[in-house]
Motif scaffolding. Structure first.
Motif, PDB file in Angstrom:
ATOM      1  N   ASP A   1     -35.039 -72.217 -67.565  1.00 17.12           N
ATOM      2  CA  ASP A   1     -35.467 -71.901 -66.201  1.00 17.12           C
ATOM      3  C   ASP A   1     -34.608 -72.648 -65.185  1.00 17.12           C
ATOM      4  OD1 ASP A   1     -37.363 -70.718 -64.255  1.00 17.12           O
ATOM      5  OD2 ASP A   1     -37.992 -72.814 -63.969  1.00 17.12           O
ATOM      6  N   GLY A   2     -34.321 -73.907 -65.447  1.00 15.38           N
ATOM      7  CA  GLY A   2     -33.453 -74.686 -64.556  1.00 15.38           C
ATOM      8  C   GLY A   2     -32.052 -74.115 -64.498  1.00 15.38           C
ATOM      9  N   GLU A   3     -31.540 -73.702 -65.632  1.00 13.27           N
ATOM     10  CA  GLU A   3     -30.206 -73.086 -65.659  1.00 13.27           C
ATOM     11  C   GLU A   3     -30.190 -71.787 -64.858  1.00 13.27           C
ATOM     12  OE1 GLU A   3     -28.623 -74.730 -69.975  1.00 13.27           O
ATOM     13  OE2 GLU A   3     -29.751 -72.837 -69.889  1.00 13.27           O
ATOM     14  N   ARG A   4     -31.246 -70.997 -65.004  1.00 12.65           N
ATOM     15  CA  ARG A   4     -31.328 -69.739 -64.265  1.00 12.65           C
ATOM     16  C   ARG A   4     -31.426 -69.984 -62.762  1.00 12.65           C
ATOM     17  NH1 ARG A   4     -35.269 -67.487 -61.890  1.00 12.65           N
ATOM     18  NH2 ARG A   4     -36.878 -68.740 -62.886  1.00 12.65           N
ATOM     19  N   ARG A   5     -32.223 -70.967 -62.374  1.00 13.00           N
ATOM     20  CA  ARG A   5     -32.464 -71.221 -60.957  1.00 13.00           C
ATOM     21  C   ARG A   5     -31.332 -71.974 -60.289  1.00 13.00           C
ATOM     22  NH1 ARG A   5     -37.727 -74.329 -60.627  1.00 13.00           N
ATOM     23  NH2 ARG A   5     -37.341 -74.155 -58.420  1.00 13.00           N
ATOM     24  N   PHE A   6     -30.705 -72.892 -61.014  1.00 15.90           N
ATOM     25  CA  PHE A   6     -29.747 -73.801 -60.385  1.00 15.90           C
ATOM     26  C   PHE A   6     -28.346 -73.708 -60.956  1.00 15.90           C
ATOM     27  CE2 PHE A   6     -33.973 -75.870 -60.290  1.00 15.90           C
ATOM     28  CZ  PHE A   6     -34.217 -75.710 -58.932  1.00 15.90           C
ATOM     29  N   GLY A   7     -28.130 -72.863 -61.930  1.00 16.02           N
ATOM     30  CA  GLY A   7     -26.800 -72.735 -62.529  1.00 16.02           C
ATOM     31  C   GLY A   7     -26.612 -73.676 -63.685  1.00 16.02           C
ATOM     32  N   LYS A   8     -25.605 -73.360 -64.486  1.00 14.16           N
ATOM     33  CA  LYS A   8     -25.340 -74.170 -65.686  1.00 14.16           C
ATOM     34  C   LYS A   8     -24.464 -75.335 -65.386  1.00 14.16           C
ATOM     35  CE  LYS A   8     -26.115 -70.506 -68.945  1.00 14.16           C
ATOM     36  NZ  LYS A   8     -25.668 -69.760 -70.045  1.00 14.16           N
TER      37      LYS A   8
END
Length: 101
Positions: free
Chosen positions: A94-101
């Motif tokens: 979810d963090g990767e989706r919301r804030f990028g990898k």
């Protein structure tokens, strides 16, 4: 880190001390919160630089508190039927989706 093995070992300690009656989700969440407060106390009043360069004894103490927190969270997950690894992976995705990898 094998979470299943750690949980089994924790349950053995719990059961040998007859603590299961105290290990309600509420109590485990509160215990984890208390341990987090003990971790925070280590950093209270330190500058940003000081917090990144703890003396060896304080670093060891911080590690002990982190261990306490993780162990209480493992017990909490077991009580609630939460797969900790799955929950952490889902949150990371979810963090990767919301804030990028």
């Amino acid at each position: 880190m094998n979470l299943e093995e750690l949980t089994t070992r924790l349950h053995a300690i719990r059961d040998s001390n007859d603590w299961s009656g105290f290990h309600s989700p509420k109590n485990l969440a509160m215990a984890a919160s208390v341990e987090m407060a003990e971790l925070v106390e280590i950093f209270q009043w330190l500058t940003e630089d000081q917090s990144r360069q703890l003396p060896a004894d304080q670093l060891e103490h911080a590690g002990q508190e982190v261990g306490d927190i993780v162990l209480y969270l493992l017990l909490l997950c077991a009580e609630l039927g939460i797969d900790m690894e799955q929950a952490v992976r889902a949150k990371l995705a979810d963090g990767e989706r919301r804030f990028g990898k």
